[in-house]
Design a protein around this motif. Structure first.
Motif, PDB file in Angstrom:
ATOM      1  N   ARG A  76      -4.966   8.923  10.830  1.00  0.00           N
ATOM      2  CA  ARG A  76      -5.847  10.006  11.249  1.00  0.00           C
ATOM      3  C   ARG A  76      -5.881  11.129  10.211  1.00  0.00           C
ATOM      4  N   GLU A  77      -4.725  11.419   9.614  1.00  0.00           N
ATOM      5  CA  GLU A  77      -4.697  12.459   8.583  1.00  0.00           C
ATOM      6  C   GLU A  77      -5.597  12.080   7.417  1.00  0.00           C
ATOM      7  N   LEU A  78      -5.556  10.788   7.020  1.00  0.00           N
ATOM      8  CA  LEU A  78      -6.376  10.359   5.885  1.00  0.00           C
ATOM      9  C   LEU A  78      -7.859  10.393   6.245  1.00  0.00           C
ATOM     10  N   SER A 118     -13.101  13.095   6.051  1.00  0.00           N
ATOM     11  CA  SER A 118     -14.151  13.819   6.764  1.00  0.00           C
ATOM     12  C   SER A 118     -14.368  15.204   6.142  1.00  0.00           C
ATOM     13  N   ASP A 119     -13.258  15.871   5.773  1.00  0.00           N
ATOM     14  CA  ASP A 119     -13.376  17.188   5.111  1.00  0.00           C
ATOM     15  C   ASP A 119     -14.131  17.049   3.785  1.00  0.00           C
ATOM     16  N   ALA A 120     -13.813  15.988   3.040  1.00  0.00           N
ATOM     17  CA  ALA A 120     -14.468  15.785   1.732  1.00  0.00           C
ATOM     18  C   ALA A 120     -15.965  15.539   1.933  1.00  0.00           C
ATOM     19  N   VAL A 143     -16.629  14.630  -1.816  1.00  0.00           N
ATOM     20  CA  VAL A 143     -16.646  15.335  -3.114  1.00  0.00           C
ATOM     21  C   VAL A 143     -15.755  14.709  -4.178  1.00  0.00           C
ATOM     22  N   GLY A 144     -14.745  13.923  -3.792  1.00  0.00           N
ATOM     23  CA  GLY A 144     -13.827  13.356  -4.779  1.00  0.00           C
ATOM     24  C   GLY A 144     -12.968  14.433  -5.430  1.00  0.00           C
ATOM     25  N   MET A 145     -12.162  14.006  -6.410  1.00  0.00           N
ATOM     26  CA  MET A 145     -11.286  14.986  -7.091  1.00  0.00           C
ATOM     27  C   MET A 145     -11.331  14.771  -8.599  1.00  0.00           C
ATOM     28  N   PHE A 197       0.675  21.415   8.623  1.00  0.00           N
ATOM     29  CA  PHE A 197       1.318  22.143   7.537  1.00  0.00           C
ATOM     30  C   PHE A 197       0.638  21.926   6.204  1.00  0.00           C
ATOM     31  N   GLY A 198      -0.578  21.396   6.261  1.00  0.00           N
ATOM     32  CA  GLY A 198      -1.330  21.219   5.026  1.00  0.00           C
ATOM     33  C   GLY A 198      -0.703  20.193   4.110  1.00  0.00           C
ATOM     34  N   VAL A 199       0.039  19.249   4.668  1.00  0.00           N
ATOM     35  CA  VAL A 199       0.644  18.210   3.835  1.00  0.00           C
ATOM     36  C   VAL A 199       0.356  16.840   4.439  1.00  0.00           C
ATOM     37  N   GLY A 200      -0.783  16.730   5.145  1.00  0.00           N
ATOM     38  CA  GLY A 200      -1.111  15.512   5.878  1.00  0.00           C
ATOM     39  C   GLY A 200      -1.198  14.274   5.006  1.00  0.00           C
ATOM     40  N   PHE A 201      -1.667  14.433   3.773  1.00  0.00           N
ATOM     41  CA  PHE A 201      -1.831  13.266   2.909  1.00  0.00           C
ATOM     42  C   PHE A 201      -0.543  12.464   2.786  1.00  0.00           C
ATOM     43  N   TYR A 202       0.564  13.193   2.673  1.00  0.00           N
ATOM     44  CA  TYR A 202       1.839  12.506   2.416  1.00  0.00           C
ATOM     45  C   TYR A 202       2.285  11.599   3.556  1.00  0.00           C
TER      46      TYR A 202
HETATM   47  N1  LIG Z   1     -10.297  12.010   0.618  1.00  0.00           N
HETATM   48  C1  LIG Z   1     -10.188  13.133  -0.098  1.00  0.00           C
HETATM   49  N2  LIG Z   1     -11.211  13.575  -0.848  1.00  0.00           N
HETATM   50  C2  LIG Z   1     -11.133  14.702  -1.577  1.00  0.00           C
HETATM   51  N3  LIG Z   1     -10.025  15.484  -1.618  1.00  0.00           N
HETATM   52  C3  LIG Z   1      -8.968  15.088  -0.897  1.00  0.00           C
HETATM   53  C4  LIG Z   1      -8.977  13.914  -0.094  1.00  0.00           C
HETATM   54  N4  LIG Z   1      -7.779  13.780   0.499  1.00  0.00           N
HETATM   55  C5  LIG Z   1      -7.042  14.854   0.107  1.00  0.00           C
HETATM   56  N5  LIG Z   1      -7.757  15.642  -0.715  1.00  0.00           N
HETATM   57  C6  LIG Z   1      -7.326  16.903  -1.345  1.00  0.00           C
HETATM   58  O1  LIG Z   1      -5.939  16.960  -1.285  1.00  0.00           O
HETATM   59  C7  LIG Z   1      -5.527  18.152  -0.600  1.00  0.00           C
HETATM   60  C8  LIG Z   1      -4.228  17.917   0.129  1.00  0.00           C
HETATM   61  O2  LIG Z   1      -4.410  17.117   1.278  1.00  0.00           O
HETATM   62  P1  LIG Z   1      -3.394  17.237   2.490  1.00  0.00           P
HETATM   63  O3  LIG Z   1      -3.832  16.293   3.566  1.00  0.00           O
HETATM   64  O4  LIG Z   1      -2.006  17.019   2.004  1.00  0.00           O
HETATM   65  O5  LIG Z   1      -3.511  18.707   2.959  1.00  0.00           O
HETATM   66  P2  LIG Z   1      -4.823  19.458   3.498  1.00  0.00           P
HETATM   67  O6  LIG Z   1      -5.851  18.450   3.840  1.00  0.00           O
HETATM   68  O7  LIG Z   1      -5.140  20.523   2.519  1.00  0.00           O
HETATM   69  O8  LIG Z   1      -4.250  20.161   4.748  1.00  0.00           O
HETATM   70  P3  LIG Z   1      -4.606  19.834   6.233  1.00  0.00           P
HETATM   71  O9  LIG Z   1      -4.052  18.449   6.434  1.00  0.00           O
HETATM   72  O10 LIG Z   1      -3.941  20.900   7.000  1.00  0.00           O
HETATM   73  O11 LIG Z   1      -6.116  19.881   6.305  1.00  0.00           O
HETATM   74  C9  LIG Z   1      -6.725  18.496   0.279  1.00  0.00           C
HETATM   75  O12 LIG Z   1      -6.772  19.881   0.530  1.00  0.00           O
HETATM   76  C10 LIG Z   1      -7.900  18.068  -0.611  1.00  0.00           C
HETATM   77  O13 LIG Z   1      -8.209  19.098  -1.548  1.00  0.00           O
END
Ligand SMILES: Nc1ncnc2c1ncn2[C@@H]1O[C@H](COP(=O)(O)OP(=O)(O)OP(=O)(O)O)[C@@H](O)[C@H]1O
Length: 626
Positions: free
Chosen positions: A37-39, A44-46, A87-89, A126-131
């Motif tokens: 779900r975090e991923l 979804s944010d991107a 948006v990618g990175m 905590f803004g570290v969902g990716f991990y």
């Molecule tokens: N699929 C993605 N596309 C673009 N950027 C991403 C993607 N996944 C992660 N990121 C970038 O990596 C950052 C860190 O992701 P992480 O999930 O660790 O924290 P977060 O998303 O900032 O915090 P939260 O989970 O509270 O929203 C994101 O803020 C975003 O800038």
């Protein structure tokens, strides 16, 4: 295009992230799928960001089409892929976002995990969902290409301290997270399992999530649906997406559709637990702000007053321009009006909750009452809405379990009672011991017990409620309802009692502002009260804790002529030889009163005096058995 660095470059994770990854990799947390779900949330944010770019930046106009998420399981390689065309990175963003930038959240999260205050399901907050990907995978690869450039980049790590990045060819814009699943999770490559997880955790993500050819989720944004057509289950899932809370339904929600004077739709959610109370820092999040369904700010703090910061939600308005900047938000009339309407609706909702569902309101108040009280102290605007929601323990139920509202208290006031009485202290046990309560007990007048330090400030800010003054019972000039208290005992004490007061006065000197006969005590020999209009005892205690140099305020010592000890001292005072003893008792009684309140500054002095009094008492005893 920089194809020169095709060779991978190595990076070390920040130390706290290495620690976090270690914890996640070895986690036995039961619902590890929440990592997915975090991923999906990140994807979804991107996509939200891409839609915004397409609508606001020249040159990307046609790129808002076909935005979506795709999940794919690869049985042969044991991989699960989460792909988006958001948006990618760029390379720099990859390095920073996924490994090197300091995140205060990760440290806080680790600390709270260590103290068992949090569990892993809270990670997204905590803004570290990716991990959390490392709960599912032993290797993670992120392939991404920013919408701003033609060059793609790949990030790889096995979650043990290091990650590497290299340039790659990537045809399409966006991000692909490839999870090489842990052995015991290999069935997560199966479509039915993936669909199950999406339906459980991410069903109401407002972008299509495809598994194979099927769109698995329900992309209709729930906030634009008619209220009656959105069920609790939908709200619960949407809340989980917004708040990153696993498996928790909101305590209550608000779904608003307003058409004039400003058009907007909103959903607001109240969590069940207040993470601030668990020792986490302040809730640092705002609401999502959308203009015509496009997310323009994901952390807009201007939409609600500070003291409603615990609410999650989203506001979508037709009346906002897409390019509203952070600086102009505060001065924006549309935002101000939406804020006014939202705040009013929140109070209406709370009022209804308190009337209709006592249990839910109690949970709410236990969790968020302390934050709500900030609203009384920090601004006058909504005091009259917050005051009826306040709850306090009271002498009506000494156990403190049943609380009362000010309105309920007022309805029980005695004939002629002009004030709502309260007493503050560090905890219920010490409040209940205060001798000042004796007259209230005898007269059956209810007293509110305040144990939250902010309560005193709340009372001072409110001043009155329903036309009744809010009054601390240690105030020197109590005007109690009913007849003045008769004090025949004062006469019984006669001149002896006056002499006792005189001796006490002389012995205490400027340690007290006054020594006088008490009309409020029944059992205790004496108590301390505050000069009329002065600070309450609890307020003095709080100010002294905040500032050690806070000057001691002369208090009034009230003496009970009816108490056995005082009667005896009155008798003894007939003989001038007893003056030193009576004086010493006076100082000791004052010390006792200070000690009961917890405000005694010089215990050594008191110990010496008690020693002396014991010696005198021992000298008066006889060893001869009669
Ligand atoms: N699929 C993605 N596309 C673009 N950027 C991403 C993607 N996944 C992660 N990121 C970038 O990596 C950052 C860190 O992701 P992480 O999930 O660790 O924290 P977060 O998303 O900032 O915090 P939260 O989970 O509270 O929203 C994101 O803020 C975003 O800038």
């Amino acid at each position: 295009m920089s194809t020169s660095i095709r060779e991978p470059e190595q990076f070390a994770f920040r130390a706290e992230i290495t620690q976090l990854l270690h914890l996640l990799a070895h986690s036995l947390y039961q619902s590890r799928e929440i990592a997915l779900r975090e991923l999906i949330s990140n994807a979804s944010d991107a996509l939200d960001k891409m839609r915004y770019v397409a609508l606001t930046e020249e040159g990307y106009r046609d790129q808002a089409e076909g935005l979506g998420i795709r999940l794919e399981g690869r049985d042969d390689t044991r991989d699960l892929v989460v792909r988006d065309n958001g948006v990618g990175m760029t390379r720099e963003e990859l390095v920073e976002n996924l490994g090197t930038i300091a995140r205060s959240g990760s440290l806080e999260f680790l600390k709270n995990l260590g103290e068992s205050k949090a569990d892993l399901s809270l990670i997204g907050q905590f803004g570290v969902g990716f991990y959390s990907a490392f709960m599912l995978a032993d290797h993670v690869t992120v392939r991404t290409r920013s919408y701003r450039e033609g060059q793609g980049h790949e990030w790889r790590s096995d979650g043990t301290g290091q990650f590497e990045i290299r340039a790659i060819d990537k045809e399409d814009r966006g991000t692909e997270v490839i999870l090489h699943l842990k052995d015991d999770l290999r069935d997560l490559t199966k479509d039915y399992r993936i669909k199950g997880v999406v339906r459980t955790y991410s069903r109401f993500i407002p972008h299509p999530i495809r598994v194979g050819d099927e769109v698995v989720n329900d992309v209709r944004p729930i906030w634009v649906e008619p209220k009656g057509q959105v069920g609790d289950e939908q709200h619960a899932q949407f809340y989980q997406h917004l708040a990153h809370r696993a498996d928790e339904a909101p305590l209550w929600h608000l779904h608003l559709a307003v058409d004039s004077p400003i058009q907007f739709r909103a959903v607001l959610y109240c969590p069940r637990t207040n993470v601030e109370r668990l020792g986490f820092g302040r809730s640092e999040h705002g609401l999502n702000l959308l203009a015509r369904r496009v997310l323009v700010r994901d952390d807009c703090r201007d939409l609600l007053p500070e003291y409603l910061r615990f609410l999650y939600g989203l506001v979508d308005s037709e009346d906002l321009p897409l390019n509203v900047s952070r600086e102009t938000l505060q001065d924006n009339t549309v935002i101000r009006r939406i804020r006014g309407a939202l705040t009013k609706s929140v109070f209406d909702r709370l009022e209804k909750l308190s009337a209709d569902d006592a249990e839910a309101f109690r949970t709410f108040y236990d969790q968020f009452g302390p934050i709500l009280k900030e609203g009384v102290v920090s601004e006058a605007e909504h005091r009259d809405r917050i005051a009826p929601l306040l709850r306090f323990a009271s002498s009506r139920d000494e156990s403190g379990k049943e609380t009362t509202s000010l309105k309920e208290y007022a309805s029980r006031c005695q004939e002629g009672q002009k004030a709502i009485y309260y007493l503050g202290g560090p905890d219920l046990a010490s409040v209940r011991k205060c001798p000042n309560l004796e007259i209230f007990r005898r007269r059956g007048i209810e007293v509110l017990y305040l144990t939250d330090p902010i309560d005193e400030f709340v009372m001072a800010s409110l001043g009155t409620f329903g036309g009744k003054e809010l009054r601390s019972i240690d105030s020197g000039d109590l005007e109690l309802p009913g007849p003045e208290i008769e004090t025949p005992s004062a006469e019984a004490g006669g001149s002896g009692f006056s002499r006792v007061l005189e001796l006490f006065r002389a012995a205490l000197g400027d340690r007290v502002a006054e020594v006088r006969e008490s009309k409020r005590l029944t059992d205790s020999p004496c108590c301390l009260v505050n000069a009329s209009g002065g600070l309450s005892t609890q307020m003095q205690r709080i100010l002294r804790q905040a500032n050690r140099d806070f000057p001691a305020i002369g208090r009034v010592l009230e003496v009970n002529p009816d108490a056995a000890l005082i009667k005896r001292l009155a008798e003894l005072s007939a003989n001038p030889a007893n003056d030193p003893f009576v004086s010493s008792c006076g100082v000791q009684l004052w010390s006792n009163a200070m000690a009961i309140e917890g405000t005694l500054a010089d215990p050594e002095e008191m110990v010496a005096r008690v020693q002396d009094l014991m010696e005198q008492a021992a000298a008066g005893k006889s060893a001869i058995i009669r």
